[in-house]
Motif scaffolding. Structure first.
Motif, PDB file in Angstrom:
ATOM      1  N   MET A 135       1.243  -1.003   0.072  1.00 35.33           N
ATOM      2  CA  MET A 135       0.183   0.244  -0.089  1.00 35.33           C
ATOM      3  C   MET A 135       0.647   1.287  -0.127  1.00 35.33           C
ATOM      4  SD  MET A 135      -3.276   1.883  -0.111  1.00 35.33           S
ATOM      5  CE  MET A 135      -4.100   0.574   0.498  1.00 35.33           C
ATOM      6  N   GLU A 136       1.850   1.208   0.811  1.00 31.87           N
ATOM      7  CA  GLU A 136       2.839   2.429   0.968  1.00 31.87           C
ATOM      8  C   GLU A 136       2.962   2.725  -0.427  1.00 31.87           C
ATOM      9  OE1 GLU A 136       3.257  -0.004   3.132  1.00 31.87           O
ATOM     10  OE2 GLU A 136       2.842   0.753   5.035  1.00 31.87           O
ATOM     11  N   GLU A 137       3.619   1.961  -1.275  1.00 26.77           N
ATOM     12  CA  GLU A 137       4.656   2.337  -2.971  1.00 26.77           C
ATOM     13  C   GLU A 137       3.903   3.021  -3.408  1.00 26.77           C
ATOM     14  OE1 GLU A 137       7.690   2.080  -3.513  1.00 26.77           O
ATOM     15  OE2 GLU A 137       7.620   1.570  -1.524  1.00 26.77           O
ATOM     16  N   LEU A 138       2.178   2.213  -3.730  1.00 25.70           N
ATOM     17  CA  LEU A 138       0.881   2.635  -4.208  1.00 25.70           C
ATOM     18  C   LEU A 138       0.478   3.996  -4.023  1.00 25.70           C
ATOM     19  CD1 LEU A 138      -1.388   2.293  -6.317  1.00 25.70           C
ATOM     20  CD2 LEU A 138      -2.647   1.232  -4.805  1.00 25.70           C
ATOM     21  N   LEU A 172      -1.337  11.797   1.166  1.00 23.33           N
ATOM     22  CA  LEU A 172      -2.165  10.504   1.605  1.00 23.33           C
ATOM     23  C   LEU A 172      -2.619   9.735   2.495  1.00 23.33           C
ATOM     24  CD1 LEU A 172      -1.650   9.932  -2.480  1.00 23.33           C
ATOM     25  CD2 LEU A 172      -3.536  10.138  -1.378  1.00 23.33           C
ATOM     26  N   LEU A 173      -4.332   9.511   2.999  1.00 23.40           N
ATOM     27  CA  LEU A 173      -4.406   8.845   4.129  1.00 23.40           C
ATOM     28  C   LEU A 173      -5.182   7.338   3.820  1.00 23.40           C
ATOM     29  CD1 LEU A 173      -3.998  12.164   4.592  1.00 23.40           C
ATOM     30  CD2 LEU A 173      -2.974  10.547   7.074  1.00 23.40           C
ATOM     31  N   VAL A 174      -5.111   6.570   4.906  1.00 21.75           N
ATOM     32  CA  VAL A 174      -6.066   5.893   4.696  1.00 21.75           C
ATOM     33  C   VAL A 174      -6.442   5.440   6.080  1.00 21.75           C
ATOM     34  CG1 VAL A 174      -6.938   3.326   4.276  1.00 21.75           C
ATOM     35  CG2 VAL A 174      -5.604   4.203   2.419  1.00 21.75           C
ATOM     36  N   VAL A 194      -4.595   4.148   9.309  1.00 21.18           N
ATOM     37  CA  VAL A 194      -3.898   3.014   8.789  1.00 21.18           C
ATOM     38  C   VAL A 194      -2.587   3.267   7.375  1.00 21.18           C
ATOM     39  CG1 VAL A 194      -4.084   0.916   7.604  1.00 21.18           C
ATOM     40  CG2 VAL A 194      -6.530   2.218   8.688  1.00 21.18           C
ATOM     41  N   TYR A 195      -2.530   3.932   6.990  1.00 18.73           N
ATOM     42  CA  TYR A 195      -1.192   4.245   6.261  1.00 18.73           C
ATOM     43  C   TYR A 195      -1.100   5.567   6.336  1.00 18.73           C
ATOM     44  CZ  TYR A 195      -1.528  -0.808   5.392  1.00 18.73           C
ATOM     45  OH  TYR A 195      -1.996  -1.592   4.632  1.00 18.73           O
ATOM     46  N   LYS A 196      -0.123   5.873   5.293  1.00 21.97           N
ATOM     47  CA  LYS A 196       0.300   7.773   5.125  1.00 21.97           C
ATOM     48  C   LYS A 196       1.044   7.615   4.805  1.00 21.97           C
ATOM     49  CE  LYS A 196       2.048  11.821   8.020  1.00 21.97           C
ATOM     50  NZ  LYS A 196       1.905  12.309   8.602  1.00 21.97           N
ATOM     51  N   PHE A 227     -10.359  12.081 -11.307  1.00 22.64           N
ATOM     52  CA  PHE A 227     -10.106  11.604 -12.357  1.00 22.64           C
ATOM     53  C   PHE A 227      -8.759  10.654 -12.059  1.00 22.64           C
ATOM     54  CE2 PHE A 227      -8.075   9.407 -15.977  1.00 22.64           C
ATOM     55  CZ  PHE A 227      -9.639   8.326 -16.996  1.00 22.64           C
ATOM     56  N   ARG A 228      -7.760  10.799 -11.626  1.00 19.84           N
ATOM     57  CA  ARG A 228      -6.361  10.540 -11.044  1.00 19.84           C
ATOM     58  C   ARG A 228      -6.944   8.845 -10.489  1.00 19.84           C
ATOM     59  NH1 ARG A 228      -1.458  14.513 -13.205  1.00 19.84           N
ATOM     60  NH2 ARG A 228      -2.102  14.080 -15.240  1.00 19.84           N
ATOM     61  N   LEU A 229      -7.134   9.744  -8.993  1.00 25.67           N
ATOM     62  CA  LEU A 229      -7.586   9.060  -8.173  1.00 25.67           C
ATOM     63  C   LEU A 229      -8.842   8.189  -8.052  1.00 25.67           C
ATOM     64  CD1 LEU A 229      -6.992  12.305  -5.195  1.00 25.67           C
ATOM     65  CD2 LEU A 229      -5.918  10.435  -5.399  1.00 25.67           C
ATOM     66  N   ARG A 230      -9.986   8.592  -8.990  1.00 19.10           N
ATOM     67  CA  ARG A 230     -10.779   7.576  -9.002  1.00 19.10           C
ATOM     68  C   ARG A 230     -10.012   6.214  -9.497  1.00 19.10           C
ATOM     69  NH1 ARG A 230     -15.948   9.376  -7.729  1.00 19.10           N
ATOM     70  NH2 ARG A 230     -16.819   8.106  -9.486  1.00 19.10           N
ATOM     71  N   SER A 231      -9.645   6.470 -10.289  1.00 22.01           N
ATOM     72  CA  SER A 231      -8.845   5.538 -11.591  1.00 22.01           C
ATOM     73  C   SER A 231      -8.521   4.325 -10.324  1.00 22.01           C
ATOM     74  CB  SER A 231      -8.074   6.292 -12.475  1.00 22.01           C
ATOM     75  OG  SER A 231      -6.424   6.281 -11.838  1.00 22.01           O
ATOM     76  N   LYS A 232      -7.565   5.156  -9.461  1.00 20.93           N
ATOM     77  CA  LYS A 232      -6.438   3.696  -8.580  1.00 20.93           C
ATOM     78  C   LYS A 232      -7.322   3.473  -7.280  1.00 20.93           C
ATOM     79  CE  LYS A 232      -2.422   4.691 -11.115  1.00 20.93           C
ATOM     80  NZ  LYS A 232      -1.955   3.514 -11.493  1.00 20.93           N
ATOM     81  N   LEU A 233      -8.880   3.323  -7.303  1.00 20.85           N
ATOM     82  CA  LEU A 233      -9.750   3.292  -5.879  1.00 20.85           C
ATOM     83  C   LEU A 233      -9.529   1.273  -5.774  1.00 20.85           C
ATOM     84  CD1 LEU A 233     -12.196   5.666  -5.663  1.00 20.85           C
ATOM     85  CD2 LEU A 233     -10.485   5.552  -4.425  1.00 20.85           C
ATOM     86  N   LYS A 234     -10.231   0.607  -7.288  1.00 25.62           N
ATOM     87  CA  LYS A 234      -9.797  -0.450  -7.090  1.00 25.62           C
ATOM     88  C   LYS A 234      -8.143  -1.266  -6.916  1.00 25.62           C
ATOM     89  CE  LYS A 234     -13.159  -0.961 -10.465  1.00 25.62           C
ATOM     90  NZ  LYS A 234     -13.698  -1.642 -11.702  1.00 25.62           N
ATOM     91  N   GLU A 235      -7.361  -0.297  -7.077  1.00 25.66           N
ATOM     92  CA  GLU A 235      -5.821  -0.554  -6.529  1.00 25.66           C
ATOM     93  C   GLU A 235      -5.769  -0.617  -4.762  1.00 25.66           C
ATOM     94  OE1 GLU A 235      -2.329   0.404  -8.541  1.00 25.66           O
ATOM     95  OE2 GLU A 235      -3.543   0.885 -10.472  1.00 25.66           O
ATOM     96  N   VAL A 236      -6.288   1.023  -4.633  1.00 26.64           N
ATOM     97  CA  VAL A 236      -6.159   0.752  -3.577  1.00 26.64           C
ATOM     98  C   VAL A 236      -6.837  -0.401  -2.641  1.00 26.64           C
ATOM     99  CG1 VAL A 236      -6.691   2.393  -1.265  1.00 26.64           C
ATOM    100  CG2 VAL A 236      -5.614   3.444  -3.796  1.00 26.64           C
ATOM    101  N   ILE A 237      -7.859  -0.769  -2.510  1.00 30.45           N
ATOM    102  CA  ILE A 237      -9.087  -1.675  -2.044  1.00 30.45           C
ATOM    103  C   ILE A 237      -8.486  -2.626  -2.073  1.00 30.45           C
ATOM    104  CG2 ILE A 237     -11.400  -2.540  -2.003  1.00 30.45           C
ATOM    105  CD1 ILE A 237     -12.561   0.262  -3.226  1.00 30.45           C
ATOM    106  N   LYS A 238      -8.358  -2.817  -3.165  1.00 28.79           N
ATOM    107  CA  LYS A 238      -7.320  -4.403  -3.281  1.00 28.79           C
ATOM    108  C   LYS A 238      -6.108  -4.711  -2.667  1.00 28.79           C
ATOM    109  CE  LYS A 238      -5.393  -7.509  -7.032  1.00 28.79           C
ATOM    110  NZ  LYS A 238      -4.707  -7.712  -8.108  1.00 28.79           N
ATOM    111  N   GLN A 239      -5.712  -3.477  -2.473  1.00 26.16           N
ATOM    112  CA  GLN A 239      -4.434  -3.861  -0.811  1.00 26.16           C
ATOM    113  C   GLN A 239      -4.656  -3.725   0.719  1.00 26.16           C
ATOM    114  OE1 GLN A 239      -0.611  -1.402  -1.882  1.00 26.16           O
ATOM    115  NE2 GLN A 239      -0.952  -1.958  -4.531  1.00 26.16           N
ATOM    116  N   LEU A 240      -6.031  -3.285   0.662  1.00 21.63           N
ATOM    117  CA  LEU A 240      -6.546  -3.453   1.670  1.00 21.63           C
ATOM    118  C   LEU A 240      -6.899  -4.486   2.617  1.00 21.63           C
ATOM    119  CD1 LEU A 240      -8.714  -0.410   2.126  1.00 21.63           C
ATOM    120  CD2 LEU A 240      -6.916  -0.999   3.465  1.00 21.63           C
TER     121      LEU A 240
END
Length: 119
Positions: free
Chosen positions: A1-4, A18-20, A28-30, A106-119
């Motif tokens: 997650m940190e790398e993403l 960016l923070l989760v 959780v991540y920052k 747009f850029r953030l929304r396009s990466k949301l699936k990756e963020v969710i997958k890494q959770l």
């Protein structure tokens, strides 16, 4: 997650942090850039309460299945974007205010699936 999160920061120069964060305000991540005049963790935690309330309103009053998808706050100098992820977690993005915020969204929304997958 940190790398993403690091990748997203490097690809978007207007992003400052960016923070989760979970629903209780636990970070959780920052990843953040140096030199912000405020604590991005404190800002993220403060944004979670209204985000969860809006999510509850959308579920309970409007009977929307997904509830909150995106919450945006504009200040004079900054833009705060909150995205609901899964299991009551949120992605909080802190950006310098930019007239091209649509591109950032747009850029953030396009990466949301990756963020969710890494959770």
């Amino acid at each position: 997650m940190e790398e993403l999160l690091k990748q997203l920061l490097s690809e978007n120069p207007e992003l400052q942090a960016l923070l989760v964060v979970d629903e209780e305000g636990i970070v959780v991540y920052k990843e953040s850039r140096e030199g912000l005049p405020f604590d991005p963790e404190e800002a993220a935690v403060e944004l979670i309460t209204p985000s969860t309330r809006i999510d509850e309103f959308l579920h309970d009053s409007l009977e929307e299945e997904k509830g909150l998808e995106e919450f945006i706050v504009f200040s004079r100098r900054y833009l705060f974007l909150v995205y609901k992820l899964v299991n009551e977690t949120f992605l909080v993005a802190v950006s310098s205010r930019t007239p091209l915020y649509g591109r950032l969204r747009f850029r953030l929304r396009s990466k949301l699936k990756e963020v969710i997958k890494q959770l």
